[in-house]
Design an enzyme around this catalytic site. Sequence first.
Site, PDB file in Angstrom:
ATOM      1  N   ARG A  71      38.930  -9.123   7.264  1.00 14.02           N
ATOM      2  CA  ARG A  71      38.197  -7.869   7.027  1.00 14.02           C
ATOM      3  C   ARG A  71      37.206  -8.061   5.884  1.00 14.02           C
ATOM      4  O   ARG A  71      37.532  -8.704   4.894  1.00 14.02           O
ATOM      5  CB  ARG A  71      39.188  -6.769   6.623  1.00 14.02           C
ATOM      6  CG  ARG A  71      39.848  -6.105   7.786  1.00 14.02           C
ATOM      7  CD  ARG A  71      41.006  -5.235   7.361  1.00 14.02           C
ATOM      8  NE  ARG A  71      40.753  -4.366   6.209  1.00 14.02           N
ATOM      9  CZ  ARG A  71      41.662  -3.536   5.701  1.00 14.02           C
ATOM     10  NH1 ARG A  71      42.869  -3.472   6.236  1.00 14.02           N
ATOM     11  NH2 ARG A  71      41.380  -2.791   4.673  1.00 14.02           N
ATOM     12  N   LYS A 109      52.144  -1.541   3.889  1.00 14.90           N
ATOM     13  CA  LYS A 109      52.273  -0.233   4.562  1.00 14.90           C
ATOM     14  C   LYS A 109      52.052  -0.355   6.067  1.00 14.90           C
ATOM     15  O   LYS A 109      52.808   0.179   6.856  1.00 14.90           O
ATOM     16  CB  LYS A 109      51.248   0.776   3.999  1.00 14.90           C
ATOM     17  CG  LYS A 109      51.387   1.061   2.520  1.00 14.90           C
ATOM     18  CD  LYS A 109      50.429   2.164   2.079  1.00 14.90           C
ATOM     19  CE  LYS A 109      48.951   1.850   2.253  1.00 14.90           C
ATOM     20  NZ  LYS A 109      48.450   0.760   1.401  1.00 14.90           N
TER      21      LYS A 109
END
Length: 217
Positions: A160, A13
């Site tokens: 992350r 996305k």
Amino acid sequence: MNLILLGPPGAGKGTQAKMLIKRYGIPQISTGDILRAAVKEQTPMGVKAKAFMDAGALVPDEVVVGIVEERLQQQDCRGGYILDGFPRTVAQADSLSRTLQKNESDIDHVLALTVRSEELLSRITGRRTCRSCGAGYHLLFDPPKSPETCTECGGELYQRDDDREETIRRRLDVYQEQTAPLISYYAERNLLKTVDGMGEMAVIQANLVQIIESSRG
Ligand code: AMP
């Protein structure tokens, strides 16, 4: 033109949103990016959100709904926007729909990227981001010249916290339980367009653009 990009973590996305904003000159609104910035700055919202994010859980609806309502009021959203990672629950989608109704606005397309679930884990574990300029890489699909250094600016690349394997499994379960119901939610409202998210980034982008263009007449 107001778009929603829907899909599980790792579906691409963010990558596709970044390509679309260049083409159409409208902002990408990523609730994940906004939350990560708040965590980094240790704002009260960031401190509250961090525990949920680290656990791979969703941040409470009222927090993210507030973020998006505020963001949509900003000037740069007047010509349209791409929502990336929001809504993620039916309650968020209902709330977005009420906000848009109040503003006499609407969503044009919900673009859902589909990727086989076996593929998602390897996609996410390879993701790296530059601490300095924010550039994104993938160790297999879009590798930096050196695995720990940003090719663009020489900054340090990091993974992350919530892209580690244990957390990803939890995030994928959360997607199935809480976000996947939005597929039928938007299909019932005739807004859903499904795009195969496997394969070349440029091909996926072309398929998204084709859907957008075909409805612009
Ligand atoms: P993302 O970068 O979109 O994968 O988001 C990273 C994390 O931020 C998610 O795992 C959630 O903890 C939180 N988050 C982002 N967007 C939302 C949302 N719309 N609703 C709830 N939590 C969110």
